[in-house]
Design an enzyme around this catalytic site. Structure first.
Site, PDB file in Angstrom:
ATOM      1  CB  CYS A 179      -3.160   0.796  -2.616  1.00  9.05           C
ATOM      2  SG  CYS A 179      -3.106   2.525  -2.967  1.00  9.05           S
ATOM      3  CG  ASN A 180      -9.774   0.799  -2.790  1.00 10.64           C
ATOM      4  OD1 ASN A 180     -10.648   0.469  -3.406  1.00 10.64           O
ATOM      5  ND2 ASN A 180      -9.406   0.694  -1.672  1.00 10.64           N
ATOM      6  CE1 TYR A 227       2.692   5.578  -3.169  1.00  7.71           C
ATOM      7  CE2 TYR A 227       1.667   3.768  -4.352  1.00  7.71           C
ATOM      8  CZ  TYR A 227       2.772   4.053  -3.544  1.00  7.71           C
ATOM      9  OH  TYR A 227       3.951   3.771  -3.588  1.00  7.71           O
ATOM     10  N   GLY A 228      -3.207   8.697  -3.747  1.00  4.18           N
ATOM     11  CA  GLY A 228      -4.429   9.222  -4.673  1.00  4.18           C
ATOM     12  C   GLY A 228      -4.455  10.536  -4.980  1.00  4.18           C
ATOM     13  CD  GLU A 231      -0.337   6.842   5.805  1.00  2.56           C
ATOM     14  OE1 GLU A 231       0.820   6.895   6.587  1.00  2.56           O
ATOM     15  OE2 GLU A 231      -0.878   5.743   5.448  1.00  2.56           O
ATOM     16  CG  ASP A 249      -1.727   1.310   1.362  1.00  3.11           C
ATOM     17  OD1 ASP A 249      -2.334   1.432   0.325  1.00  3.11           O
ATOM     18  OD2 ASP A 249      -1.799   1.762   2.374  1.00  3.11           O
ATOM     19  CB  SER A 250       0.213   4.644  -0.507  1.00  2.32           C
ATOM     20  OG  SER A 250      -0.974   4.976   0.082  1.00  2.32           O
ATOM     21  CB  CYS A 287      -9.756   4.659   0.409  1.00  2.00           C
ATOM     22  SG  CYS A 287      -8.091   5.387   0.979  1.00  2.00           S
ATOM     23  CB  THR A 288      -6.792  -0.036   2.285  1.00  2.00           C
ATOM     24  OG1 THR A 288      -5.637   0.606   1.679  1.00  2.00           O
ATOM     25  CG2 THR A 288      -7.380  -1.019   1.053  1.00  2.00           C
ATOM     26  CG  HIS A 289      -5.357   5.067   4.432  1.00  2.50           C
ATOM     27  ND1 HIS A 289      -4.698   4.435   3.322  1.00  2.50           N
ATOM     28  CD2 HIS A 289      -4.318   5.643   5.040  1.00  2.50           C
ATOM     29  CE1 HIS A 289      -3.298   4.770   3.141  1.00  2.50           C
ATOM     30  NE2 HIS A 289      -3.169   5.413   4.455  1.00  2.50           N
TER      31      HIS A 289
HETATM   32  N1  DGL Z   1      -5.114   3.117   1.103  1.00  2.84           N
HETATM   33  C1  DGL Z   1      -5.023   3.688  -0.444  1.00  2.84           C
HETATM   34  C2  DGL Z   1      -5.999   3.437  -1.204  1.00  2.84           C
HETATM   35  O1  DGL Z   1      -6.755   2.519  -0.755  1.00  2.84           O
HETATM   36  C3  DGL Z   1      -4.078   4.528  -0.792  1.00  2.84           C
HETATM   37  C4  DGL Z   1      -4.457   6.089  -0.485  1.00  2.84           C
HETATM   38  C5  DGL Z   1      -3.365   6.932  -0.672  1.00  2.84           C
HETATM   39  O2  DGL Z   1      -2.227   6.667  -0.881  1.00  2.84           O
HETATM   40  O3  DGL Z   1      -3.817   7.938  -1.380  1.00  2.84           O
HETATM   41  O4  DGL Z   1      -6.441   4.033  -1.926  1.00  2.84           O
END
Ligand code: DGL
Length: 260
Positions: free
Chosen positions: A69-70, A38-39, A148, A6-7, A180-182
């Site tokens: 990570c989505n 990353y998003g 984060e 993941d990011s 989003c996995t967050h």
């Molecule tokens: N947890 C990630 C996702 O599922 C990454 C979010 C990110 O880094 O922007 O999109």
């Protein structure tokens, strides 16, 4: 060995769910904290980072990789499948399958990062299977940074969430995908704000279940009776105190984060 990336720390929600469902499989995790989020980045940058992350996991013994990570799943899955000769599991398909099976009214909301929402992948996959479904999407670019930063319980986070979720007020959705996995870390704040009648789909839990089915139907991946989840390795590209704190919260125990 199952590789997961993941990011940042969000993918740990996937790792945790995988560890619980598949305790006999060794895990190797990479959280690219140094380059999170990353998003908000371009598709090409997310693809480049995803290739590097997958290479790291494969070089360290992964035989299957989960893109936890989505954002990366939305834009980098095809490229990773072309470049690496191992199974690549992404998080969108499992979440879509659950959302379709849970929704009674066919009105589904999606929240995710800008990259995920911009890609339109959730709408496309839902419509592919159920063309009559209505999909309402909202990018929530601030949420990953708040998680984060460890700002989970803060008043400001609740206010921002209320503002994002307000977009669904007149859409009468009965299902909301946490794309989003967050976001599973914000579930307890999202549920009361979206309303208790709306079913939340956690892409992390859905992916762990999907992976379990995949491995059970594939003879190449046998669990080992002697494997102890304490032997799983968790790498990050930058070690921060906040990350250590969130990871302890996700796992309910101290995890030794290793730097790459
Ligand atoms: N947890 C990630 C996702 O599922 C990454 C979010 C990110 O880094 O922007 O999109």
């Amino acid at each position: 060995m199952i590789g997961i990336f993941d990011s940042g720390v969000g993918g740990m929600t996937v790792a945790r769910a995988v560890e619980q469902l598949l305790p006999g499989h060794p895990l190797l995790y990479l959280g690219d904290i140094a380059r999170t989020p990353y998003g908000t980045k371009s598709a090409q940058t997310i693809i480049d980072y995803s290739v590097e992350n997958t290479r790291f996991l494969v070089q360290n013994g992964a035989k299957i990789v989960v893109i936890a990570c989505n954002s990366a799943s939305s834009v980098a899955t095809d490229r990773l499948r072309q470049e690496f000769n191992i199974p690549i599991i992404e998080v969108i398909t499992p979440a879509v399958q659950q959302a379709i099976s849970k929704s009674l009214t066919g009105r589904i909301g999606i929240i995710g990062t800008r990259a995920t929402i911009r890609s339109g992948i959730y709408e496309a996959k839902i419509r592919e299977q159920s063309p009559e479904y209505k999909v309402f999407s909202k990018a929530c670019p601030l949420l990953v940074s708040l998680v984060e930063e460890g700002w989970i319980g803060k008043r400001e986070t609740k206010m921002i969430l209320r503002r994002y979720l307000h977009n669904f007020k007149n859409q009468q959705i009965d299902t909301l995908v946490l794309g989003c996995t967050h976001y599973p870390l914000l579930k307890h704040l999202i549920q009361p704000r979206i309303g208790k009648k709306v079913t939340l789909i956690d892409s992390s839990a859905a992916t762990a279940l999907f992976l379990k089915n995949y491995l059970e139907n594939n003879g190449d991946f046998q669990p080992s009776e002697s494997h102890d989840p304490g032997q799983n390795r968790y790498f990050v590209t930058d070690l921060t105190e906040t990350a250590e704190h969130i990871v302890t919260k996700i796992f309910g125990r101290k995890i030794d984060l290793l730097t790459t």
